[in-house]
Design an enzyme around this catalytic site. Structure first.
Site, PDB file in Angstrom:
ATOM      1  N   LYS A   1      16.114   9.196  -9.359  1.00 22.28           N
ATOM      2  CA  LYS A   1      15.012   9.617 -10.224  1.00 22.28           C
ATOM      3  C   LYS A   1      15.280   9.106 -11.646  1.00 22.28           C
ATOM      4  O   LYS A   1      16.399   9.266 -12.165  1.00 22.28           O
ATOM      5  CB  LYS A   1      14.929  11.137 -10.208  1.00 22.28           C
ATOM      6  CG  LYS A   1      13.722  11.665 -10.914  1.00 22.28           C
ATOM      7  CD  LYS A   1      13.681  13.177 -10.813  1.00 22.28           C
ATOM      8  CE  LYS A   1      12.640  13.697 -11.784  1.00 22.28           C
ATOM      9  NZ  LYS A   1      12.968  14.991 -12.308  1.00 22.28           N
TER      10      LYS A   1
ATOM     11  N   ASP B   1      -2.762  -4.074  -7.225  1.00 20.47           N
ATOM     12  CA  ASP B   1      -2.494  -5.489  -7.510  1.00 20.47           C
ATOM     13  C   ASP B   1      -1.051  -5.699  -7.963  1.00 20.47           C
ATOM     14  O   ASP B   1      -0.525  -6.796  -7.858  1.00 20.47           O
ATOM     15  CB  ASP B   1      -3.440  -5.991  -8.612  1.00 20.47           C
ATOM     16  CG  ASP B   1      -4.876  -6.049  -8.118  1.00 20.47           C
ATOM     17  OD1 ASP B   1      -5.079  -6.479  -6.966  1.00 20.47           O
ATOM     18  OD2 ASP B   1      -5.788  -5.649  -8.872  1.00 20.47           O
TER      19      ASP B   1
ATOM     20  N   LYS C   1     -15.573 -12.892  -7.211  1.00 26.49           N
ATOM     21  CA  LYS C   1     -14.602 -12.546  -6.164  1.00 26.49           C
ATOM     22  C   LYS C   1     -14.974 -13.181  -4.825  1.00 26.49           C
ATOM     23  O   LYS C   1     -14.113 -13.592  -4.055  1.00 26.49           O
ATOM     24  CB  LYS C   1     -14.483 -11.026  -6.032  1.00 26.49           C
ATOM     25  CG  LYS C   1     -13.687 -10.433  -7.184  1.00 26.49           C
ATOM     26  CD  LYS C   1     -13.616  -8.918  -7.193  1.00 26.49           C
ATOM     27  CE  LYS C   1     -12.943  -8.481  -8.500  1.00 26.49           C
ATOM     28  NZ  LYS C   1     -12.807  -7.047  -8.636  1.00 26.49           N
TER      29      LYS C   1
ATOM     30  N   PRO D   1       0.895  -8.985  -2.822  1.00 20.69           N
ATOM     31  CA  PRO D   1       0.063  -9.963  -2.106  1.00 20.69           C
ATOM     32  C   PRO D   1      -1.386  -9.489  -2.031  1.00 20.69           C
ATOM     33  O   PRO D   1      -1.645  -8.285  -1.947  1.00 20.69           O
ATOM     34  CB  PRO D   1       0.681 -10.019  -0.713  1.00 20.69           C
ATOM     35  CG  PRO D   1       1.460  -8.750  -0.575  1.00 20.69           C
ATOM     36  CD  PRO D   1       1.896  -8.360  -1.957  1.00 20.69           C
TER      37      PRO D   1
ATOM     38  N   LYS E   1     -12.089 -15.604  -3.534  1.00 15.78           N
ATOM     39  CA  LYS E   1     -11.324 -15.204  -2.346  1.00 15.78           C
ATOM     40  C   LYS E   1     -11.829 -15.900  -1.091  1.00 15.78           C
ATOM     41  O   LYS E   1     -11.286 -15.717  -0.011  1.00 15.78           O
ATOM     42  CB  LYS E   1     -11.385 -13.683  -2.158  1.00 15.78           C
ATOM     43  CG  LYS E   1     -10.819 -12.909  -3.339  1.00 15.78           C
ATOM     44  CD  LYS E   1     -10.427 -11.494  -2.973  1.00 15.78           C
ATOM     45  CE  LYS E   1     -10.004 -10.737  -4.205  1.00 15.78           C
ATOM     46  NZ  LYS E   1      -9.097  -9.629  -3.922  1.00 15.78           N
TER      47      LYS E   1
ATOM     48  N   ASN F   1      -4.198   5.072  -7.182  1.00 17.62           N
ATOM     49  CA  ASN F   1      -5.537   5.070  -7.794  1.00 17.62           C
ATOM     50  C   ASN F   1      -6.386   6.173  -7.177  1.00 17.62           C
ATOM     51  O   ASN F   1      -5.930   6.905  -6.296  1.00 17.62           O
ATOM     52  CB  ASN F   1      -6.184   3.689  -7.623  1.00 17.62           C
ATOM     53  CG  ASN F   1      -6.286   3.303  -6.169  1.00 17.62           C
ATOM     54  OD1 ASN F   1      -6.967   3.937  -5.397  1.00 17.62           O
ATOM     55  ND2 ASN F   1      -5.560   2.258  -5.784  1.00 17.62           N
TER      56      ASN F   1
END
Ligand code: CTP
Length: 420
Positions: free
Chosen positions: A295, A285, A343, A311, A347, A216
């Site tokens: 490849k 995630d 969240k 996890p 969490k 990301n």
């Protein structure tokens, strides 16, 4: 250091055995060293050795009439250009914080106008005790300087923060100060003194085959800035970092991790003694269900990749019985407040720092604007440089952490019965 008159205070800690070497190094810089010991220091280093290396009789007793006749304690306090206490034990920090003067060394500290520099040394649990941290904060606010402690093997067999700096390091710090005085630099508030903080930062990379991965846009800048800010606030900092192009912050232990699984392992492996866990990493995630050894060759017009959940590191830390104070991050493209509060609840974490991301916002920029939420409170921070924002976030985290500890302590206090 040349011709500087230094009172070297030695308190009763095992690190006192290093002080003859410290004296030798100060004298090599042409400093004049007068040793003043506490009574318990003599259990670790003898007056004969200290006198031999310093070239001056050692002072210990406030009631030594002969020594007082030669140079009274007030005269000695005026004589000094610097009072250096190494090792500074938990006991001496406590006495100095309350301004007690039961012996010669503490009396000198009250009577001198010279700068006082303390080099703490103690067991890691003692160093991290809130009482010791509070004493250090009091002393810092009064302008006393602390050098160290370092992290490492301790005489008691444990490993952690609390080791006295090595004599060479102490002298180097004093020299640096003497050469580059910066009276205009206001000391920062050491709001995390004695604390150990773990920060995760950067993206993760989830391998698909030997040449490709899923990742990301996280640059790690916010997490790195938080690690540096926590260090500047006095904490011992462990930074678990994904792959980033940033220099390691000085005096921060960096532990590298590539994938979400690596990050999970690295966090749990190094979590011992961590008081505050800040999860700033953008952890994937999902990961590839299987990593191809070769490849993957293109075939046909489309392809699909099977992904499985990785996890959740933050949630796993928050679930621990002996969990640290946990701070999460939420990067959202809309409905910031709703997602962030979701969240926080889901969490079971103590705080969440939420920001909007997307074109021109959040990731890979030098500035950011965030909203912070916790049970029963929130605070917004306008757009600012990530380093400034990190300082402000660390100050808020320290404040919330202290309140949480306070709440726990109050809850544990025994109820007092008033018999009528
Ligand atoms: N986090 C984590 N482990 C993961 C994923 C995220 O520890 N596997 C942490 C991040 O470091 C951050 C917070 O969880 O502190 C982000 O929460 P999350 O709900 O996972 O956010 P997203 O990954 O953006 O999830 P979503 O796409 O559902 O919004």
């Amino acid at each position: 250091m040349s011709k500087k008159k230094i009172i070297l205070g030695i308190a009763g800690g095992i690190a006192a055995y290093k002080t003859p070497d410290l004296i030798r190094r100060l004298k090599a810089r042409d400093a004049d060293v007068q040793v003043v010991t506490t009574r318990s220091a003599s259990h670790f280093v003898t007056a004969t050795t200290l006198q031999a290396v310093s070239g001056r009789p050692v002072r210990e007793n406030l009631w030594d009439s002969e020594a007082e006749a030669a140079m009274g304690h007030i005269e000695l306090a005026r004589w000094a250009d610097l009072v250096l206490i190494a090792p500074a034990t938990a006991e001496i920090l406590s006495r100095l914080a309350v301004g007690g003067a039961p012996d010669l060394l503490t009396t000198l500290c009250l009577a001198t106008e010279a700068p006082v520099v303390l080099v703490p040394a103690m067991n890691r649990v003692m160093w991290q005790h809130p009482a010791v941290a509070a004493n250090c904060r009091t002393l810092l606010q009064r302008g006393v300087r602390l050098l160290g402690p370092a992290t490492g093997n301790q005489a008691c067999g444990e490993v952690g923060p609390g080791r006295m700096l090595e004599p060479a390091e102490i002298v180097a710090e004093l020299m640096q100060e003497a050469e580059a005085p910066s009276p205009s630099d206001k000391p920062r508030e050491q709001s995390l003194l004695g604390m150990t903080v773990m920060v995760t930062a950067g993206p993760t990379r989830e391998a698909i085959d030997p040449v490709r991965y899923i990742s990301n846009r996280s640059s790690g800048k916010m997490g790195y800035a938080l690690a540096a800010a926590a260090r500047d606030a006095g904490a011992t900092v462990r930074l678990v970092s994904g792959p980033v192009n940033l220099p390691a912050p000085e005096n921060v232990t960096v532990i590298s991790a590539e994938s979400a699984k690596d990050m999970f392992g690295a966090v749990h492996e190094h979590l011992e003694d961590v008081n505050i866990f800040i999860s700033a990493a953008a952890i994937a995630d999902y990961r590839a269900a299987a990593i191809s050894n070769d490849k993957i060759k293109k075939a046909g017009e489309g392809m699909s990749l099977e992904l499985v959940r990785s996890p959740d590191v933050l949630a796993s830390v928050a679930r621990l019985n002996d969990r640290p104070f946990t701070v999460g991050f939420a990067a959202e493209t809309g409905n910031l407040r709703e997602h962030a509060l979701g969240k926080l609840e889901q969490k079971k974490i103590n705080m969440i720092v939420a920001n909007l991301v997307g074109a021109d916002r959040g990731f890979d920029r030098d500035d950011n604007t965030v909203d912070v939420f916790w049970q029963g409170g929130e605070q917004s921070f306008p757009r600012m440089d990530k380093a400034d924002l990190a300082d402000k976030l660390i100050a808020l985290i320290a404040e919330r952490y202290q309140e949480n500890i306070g709440a726990d302590t109050v809850a544990e206090l025994p109820t007092i019965r008033h018999d009528t």
